[in-house]
Structure formats: structure tokens, C-alpha cells
Design an enzyme around this catalytic site. Structure first.
Site: not given
Ligand code: GLN
Length: 478
Positions: A77, A152, A176
Site C-alpha cells: 500500500k 482505505s 482499512s
Molecule cells: N474508513 C476508516 C476511516 O476512514 C478507516 C480507515 C483506515 O482504517 N485507515 O478512517
């Protein structure tokens, strides 16, 4: 051909049916034919091929020298540093930036003969649930390219789903890794907070962030975790407690387990009917196999998301203050004084969602509101942590849907950030409590979209969690 597991890769390599170079070439072909999904920001084609050839030579000279991840082709990532390679967190503010060192996790992968094939798209600074906040545009779900892959770490999930690599490292601050895994029909795992070093992981919310693993199987997750976990002098929050060692084979014979689930979660108004039915069906299967599966009360469900978005935006506003146009990353061309350098560089470099969160975080930390928001949310986190762990002392695992719905359409939530925040309801708890959690694909809905289920275990109980998960019927939909 490409292989779907580390063990089939190893068998093929040791029987001389293929070479690392061939494996890399095959993945490069798949990457090429999957371009429409917008998975990779950068493919390290030539370099991966050269490394594969070196590994092949080493193996020919001495097969016993092969590392534990020999021939495993892995994508990263775009928030994980790999020395000398670009890393941008999906943000214009870091365009052109190259890592000065490798993340500890990456160094450990390389030391065991893994091959890094490229870096993949993600939501900007890992803030999002769809991959749409990336400055490189959205990644598409391979099950249906009109749908989001989740986020994400959405592109990490699609990278595995579409067969462009064997394994991908993502990061999980509030789901994420697990939510995109569920949306794409692959396995996604977040360890205990402190299990994997965060050194070299670009920070979003440091008391929640963990590197996570996406793969086609629980066994591959375990193999990677075994290599990358453990204490690290560069991350003081990385724990030395109970080093993880894979004993999956031995543990798999398994005893039956005691599993809790929250009735309030399954009957939550945001729950999609098909996800609910498949989750209930899965619970029945577990019971039929002799496991005890019981509803327990959890009174804090509706407080998880508000507390999470107060705390993570607070931490993000602090972490992202380093992107100031001076030290690295984007600098405005159009400033007359130092104040304008900061202001314009940040205004030009950050996207809308990141700005929203920096402002929210700055607000909840500000003198007049600190106690009402930040301090209060810390107290709520403590309650959620204590109650979660109290349940996990009485039960082996907590079962939850991974997401209340399957993947939605690209663009569908763009104007409604709060609706998108609420969709994190089932994944955030594990980060609030710092416990390990895994999402496993259990089937598809009537439109052919993957559905996942999630299990949490108590801190540092990854062996039990992974051994149990490995014994479950998994539906890889790729
Ligand atoms: N969707 C969550 C957020 O926007 C989780 C994101 C993540 O785990 N990096 O914070």
C-alpha cells in the site's frame, strides 16, 4: 500460471515446475491486463524481475537457503516505505517523495526472500472507505468494476483479488484492511496493536494504526505475520509480548470454541438484508459444527463511530502537521512569505477529506473544546476497550459482520461523508480496543458481490484466531 498460495508456490518452485522469474513475469502480465482497475501506482517490473533471477540462482546453488517467503510476490500500500521508492499516501502533497529507509515490515519480508512487485493505490493518508479520496483516482472492484473496492487499502484487496500478486500489505486504522477484504472476497487481517512495527508506515492515527495483511488464505496471512511481527527498536509501541509463532497445523484439529455476537449489530438499521441472512446462516453452521455461539449485550455500539472520528481526526491533525511545504513534499510556487508557504502548500497538496479531518481534529483539540470532545472520547474508548476485553475473557472470539453492506457504487457516498463514516461501525471496535481481527469471505450476494465475516480475539491471541479461521469454510470469489 500464477499460484494462489504460498504452499503451492513453494511446491512448484521446489519441483522445478517454475522459477521466481517466471512467477514474476506471470504477475506482470496480469497487472497489465488489469490496468482498467487502477490498482498500481507504480510497478517495479524490472527490479522485481532482477531480484527473482537472483533468488533463482541462490536457490539453484543451495535449495536449503530459501527464505520462508521465497518466491512470494507482494505489493505494498502506498503508505509503507520501501527505501529508494516513491511513497505518497495517495496524496499530491507527497508527489515525487522517495522513501529514505524501508519499513521494518518490508525489511523483514525481503530478508525472507519475498519479492516486492509494486506499490498500490489507497485513500489519501488512509482516510476513507472506498479508495475514492486518492489523488490517483478510484480503484475498481474486480467483482464488478462499477463498485468501490472498499478502503482505505482497497487496491491491496483488488491486487490480491485480481491475481496481480500473492499477498499485499495494507494498513488498518479503523477497518482499512478488513472492509476492503470483505468487499473483494479475500482474507484481511489486522493484528493486535503493537504486534507489527509501525516504523516506516506513514502515520494517520498512531494509537490505532497497524500494518495488516491481505491474502487468498489464512495460512498465507499466518506465514507473513510470522515473518514481520515482533519487537523493533524503531517503534516503542511494538510489543515483545508472546512472539507469534505459527502452530496452525497443530492447532487446527481444534477444540470447539465459544463465540459471542452482538444482537444489536445484526439488527442494526444499517444492515443489508442479504449480509444479515448470510451472517445468521454462518452462525447456524458454526453451531452445527459444535461451537457455542451466543448473543451478548454490548451497550456501546452507537458510540464507537463518534469516538473514533474524534480521536483519529485529533491524532491526524497532529501527525499531518509535518507536511508543511518546507521539509518534504509539495511546496507552493506562489508564496510571498513563510505563512503563505504553509497555507498554500497545504491547501494545494491535501484533498477535501484530509482537510476536513485536519479541521475536525484541530477543533476537538482546541482549548475551549478539548474536554468536551477529545477527553470525553478518550473515556469512551476506555469503556469500549474494557468491555470488549471483558467479553473476550469469557469468549474465545467475537463474531461480527465485516461491513453492514456489500460494496456500493463508485460515487454513491461521495457527498455524504457521515454515511460513509457510519459504514465503519463493525470494524472500528477492534482498533478502539487494540485487539486482533480478521475478515473472511463467506459467500456472495445475489448480485455476485462478495460478503465477509469478521472475528476478533483478545490481545496477542493471533495463533488461536488464525487457527480457528483456517478451519472455516472460506469462499474466495476471485
Ligand atoms: N474508513 C476508516 C476511516 O476512514 C478507516 C480507515 C483506515 O482504517 N485507515 O478512517
Amino acid at each position: 500460471m500464477t499460484y494462489k498460495s504460498l504452499s503451492s508456490t513453494h511446491t512448484a518452485l521446489s519441483q522445478g515446475q517454475t522459477t521466481c522469474a517466471n512467477i514474476v513475469k506471470n504477475y506482470l502480465e496480469v497487472i497489465n491486463s488489469a490496468r482498467h482497475l487502477n490498482i498500481y501506482i507504480e510497478v517495479f517490473a524490472e527490479e522485481a524481475l532482477q531480484r527473482a533471477k537472483k533468488l533463482d540462482e541462490k536457490f539453484q546453488q543451495n535449495p536449503a537457503s530459501a527464505g520462508k517467503l521465497f518466491g512470494a510476490v507482494i505489493s505494498l500500500k502506498d503508505v509503507i516505505c520501501y527505501e529508494g521508492h516513491g511513497v505518497t499516501a495517495g496524496s499530491k502533497i507527497l508527489k515525487g517523495f522517495k522513501s529514505l529507509f524501508s519499513a521494518t515490515a518490508v525489511e523483514r519480508l525481503l530478508a525472507e526472500d519475498a519479492i516486492i512487485i509494486g506499490r498500490v493505490n489507497c485513500d489519501e493518508f488512509a482516510m476513507g472507505s472506498t479508495n475514492e479520496t486518492s489523488c490517483y483516482g478510484p480503484t475498481r472492484n474486480a467483482a464488478d468494476p462499477s463498485k468501490v473496492p472498499g478502503g482505505s487499502s482497497g487496491a491491496s484487496a483488488v491486487a490480491v483479488q485480481a491475481g496481480t500478486c500473492l499477498i499485499s500489505l495494507g494498513s488498518d486504522t479503523g477497518g482499512s484492511v478488513r472492509q476492503p477484504a470483505a468487499f473483494c472476497g479475500v482474507v484481511g487481517f489486522k493484528p493486535t496493536y503493537g504486534r507489527i512495527s509501525r516504523h516506516g508506515l506513514l502515520a494517520y492515527a498512531s494509537s490505532f494504526d497497524q500494518i495488516g495483511i491481505l491474502a487468498n488464505s489464512v495460512a498465507d496471512v499466518a506465514s507473513v505475520l510470522e515473518v514481520i511481527n515482533g519487537p523493533d527498536e524503531f517503534d516503542a509501541t511494538c510489543s515483545a509480548e508472546l512472539p507469534f509463532r505459527t502452530k496452525l497445523a497443530a492447532e487446527r484439529e481444534t477444540r470447539t470454541t465459544k463465540i459471542a455476537y452482538f444482537e444489536a449489530a445484526l439488527h442494526h438499521p444499517g444492515m443489508d438484508g442479504e449480509v444479515k441472512n448470510q451472517t445468521l446462516g454462518f452462525i447456524e453452521k458454526l453451531k452445527a459444527e459444535g461451537h457455542t455461539v451466543e448473543p451478548v449485550g454490548f451497550e456501546y455500539l452507537d458510540y464507537i463511530i463518534p469516538a473514533y472520528y474524534v480521536l483519529t481526526t485529533a491524532e491526524a491533525s497532529s501527525n499531518l502537521s509535518r507536511y508543511d511545504g518546507i521539509r518534504f513534499g509539495h511546496r507552493t510556487q506562489d508564496a510571498k512569505n513563510i505563512h503563505e508557504v504553509y497555507k498554500k502548500s497545504r491547501t494545494e497538496g491535501f484533498g477535501t477529506e484530509v482537510k476536513r479531518r485536519i479541521m475536525l481534529g484541530t477543533f476537538v483539540l482546541s482549548a475551549g473544546y478539548y474536554d468536551a470532545y477529545y477527553a470525553k472520547a478518550q473515556q469512551v474508548r476506555r469503556l469500549i476497550h474494557d468491555r470488549t476485553r471483558e467479553i473476550l475473557q469469557r469468549y474465545d472470539f467475537i463474531l461480527m459482520p465485516a461491513s453492514p453492506t456489500p460494496a456500493w457504487n463508485i460515487g454513491e457516498m461521495a457527498d455524504d461523508p457521515v454515511a460513509m463514516y457510519l459504514a465503519d461501525i463493525f470494524t472500528v471496535q477492534a482498533n478502539m480496543a487494540g485487539v486482533p481481527a480478521i475478515a473472511i469471505p463467506i459467500g456472495k450476494n445475489s448480485a455476485g458481490l462478495p460478503i465477509g465475516i469478521q472475528f476478533m480475539a483478545d490481545k496477542f491471541r493471533e495463533v488461536e484466531l488464525l487457527a480457528f479461521s483456517a478451519s472455516l469454510p472460506i469462499h474466495i470469489t476471485a
